[in-house]
Write an enzyme that holds these catalytic residues in place. Sequence first.
Site, mmCIF file in Angstrom:
data_model
loop_
_atom_site.group_PDB
_atom_site.id
_atom_site.type_symbol
_atom_site.label_atom_id
_atom_site.label_comp_id
_atom_site.label_asym_id
_atom_site.label_seq_id
_atom_site.Cartn_x
_atom_site.Cartn_y
_atom_site.Cartn_z
ATOM 1 N N ASP A 9 17.264 2.190 -1.386
ATOM 2 C CA ASP A 9 16.640 2.050 -0.066
ATOM 3 C C ASP A 9 17.631 2.507 1.000
ATOM 4 O O ASP A 9 18.632 1.833 1.259
ATOM 5 C CB ASP A 9 16.233 0.584 0.162
ATOM 6 C CG ASP A 9 15.382 0.442 1.414
ATOM 7 O OD1 ASP A 9 15.833 0.865 2.500
ATOM 8 O OD2 ASP A 9 14.259 -0.062 1.312
ATOM 9 N N THR A 50 0.823 -1.221 0.000
ATOM 10 C CA THR A 50 0.000 0.000 0.000
ATOM 11 C C THR A 50 0.854 1.266 0.000
ATOM 12 O O THR A 50 0.340 2.339 -0.296
ATOM 13 C CB THR A 50 -0.892 0.052 1.255
ATOM 14 O OG1 THR A 50 -0.024 0.169 2.407
ATOM 15 C CG2 THR A 50 -1.741 -1.199 1.402
HETATM 16 C C1 PRP Z 1 11.890 4.852 4.119
HETATM 17 C C2 PRP Z 1 12.444 6.210 4.477
HETATM 18 C C3 PRP Z 1 11.220 6.962 4.907
HETATM 19 C C4 PRP Z 1 10.152 6.402 4.018
HETATM 20 C C5 PRP Z 1 9.917 7.391 2.915
HETATM 21 O O1 PRP Z 1 11.696 4.086 5.241
HETATM 22 O O2 PRP Z 1 13.456 6.151 5.436
HETATM 23 O O3 PRP Z 1 10.875 6.774 6.280
HETATM 24 O O4 PRP Z 1 10.664 5.187 3.459
HETATM 25 O O5 PRP Z 1 8.879 6.978 2.108
HETATM 26 P P1 PRP Z 1 7.475 7.732 2.041
HETATM 27 O O6 PRP Z 1 7.797 9.183 1.929
HETATM 28 O O7 PRP Z 1 6.859 7.178 0.781
HETATM 29 O O8 PRP Z 1 6.691 7.389 3.252
HETATM 30 P P2 PRP Z 1 11.196 2.566 5.161
HETATM 31 O O9 PRP Z 1 9.721 2.499 5.234
HETATM 32 O O10 PRP Z 1 11.834 1.896 3.980
HETATM 33 O O11 PRP Z 1 11.722 1.954 6.502
HETATM 34 P P3 PRP Z 1 13.231 1.725 7.035
HETATM 35 O O12 PRP Z 1 13.802 3.082 7.353
HETATM 36 O O13 PRP Z 1 13.001 0.912 8.256
HETATM 37 O O14 PRP Z 1 14.016 1.010 5.987
HETATM 38 N N1 URA Z 2 12.502 4.934 0.958
HETATM 39 C C1 URA Z 2 13.797 4.797 0.584
HETATM 40 O O1 URA Z 2 14.633 4.343 1.392
HETATM 41 N N2 URA Z 2 14.135 5.164 -0.639
HETATM 42 C C2 URA Z 2 13.256 5.670 -1.534
HETATM 43 O O2 URA Z 2 13.652 5.991 -2.668
HETATM 44 C C3 URA Z 2 11.924 5.796 -1.134
HETATM 45 C C4 URA Z 2 11.570 5.431 0.136
#
Ligand code: PRP
Ligand code: URA
Length: 209
Positions: A200, A108
């Site tokens: 990521d 989602t």
């Molecule tokens: C990543 C990033 C943000 C989010 C951004 O975290 O660090 O928190 O995605 O995406 P958005 O603007 O679409 O919400 P992630 O959910 O991958 O978790 P992590 O930091 O635990 O890897």
């Molecule tokens: N979260 C990440 O870590 N990278 C992206 O490009 C988007 C969301």
Amino acid sequence: MKNVFIFDHPLIQHKISLLRDKNTSSKEFRELVSEISMLMGYEVTRDIPLKEVEIETPVGIAKTKVVSGKKLAFVPILRAGLGMVDGMLKLVPMARVGHIGLYRDHDTLEPVEYYCKLPDDIGERDVVVLDPMLATGGSGCDAVKFLKNHGAKNIKFVCLIASQQGVERLSREHPDVGIYCAAVDERLNEHGYIVPGLGDAGDRLFGTK
Ligand code: PRP
Ligand code: URA
């Protein structure tokens, strides 16, 4: 947009380019995130108020300035925001650190909250939210809403790379929150990743997949 500040300092831009490189190792990635965060912290703390004091030097009395004791809190969004904390704390070691745990559901793309611990007096502190990526903006908006529900009033959002969409959403939902970043990339792919972005951020920081 008035509330968006893009860091154009050459050292920040250079280090962001190294971060984007897919051949940069986790160790280098972590070091770069920390260094960039410290450089950003310099600008983000520009409006900290000062007060005049008198300091006795070995030669005389200096009328000089120190920070006035205004209280700051850094709030990383877990996990990836953790990589930005130590750079900021090097500049402001007395700041408190709160944590908000959010991950994006892979299907989602909606943020799911799994942890929160904030300083008791968060409502009296200037709050700096830390997260390397502002993609759809869902996580950033949720974190800011959460902080406001806990009484935070003066909030800045600091990220490394934002998408145009993320900036627009955060500005629309929270026009009072200043957004600080080093780049605004043009789009998201079908998995919600910023393109070209850096991949990521959490996985690259912590060596996971
Ligand atoms: C990543 C990033 C943000 C989010 C951004 O975290 O660090 O928190 O995605 O995406 P958005 O603007 O679409 O919400 P992630 O959910 O991958 O978790 P992590 O930091 O635990 O890897
Ligand atoms: N979260 C990440 O870590 N990278 C992206 O490009 C988007 C969301």
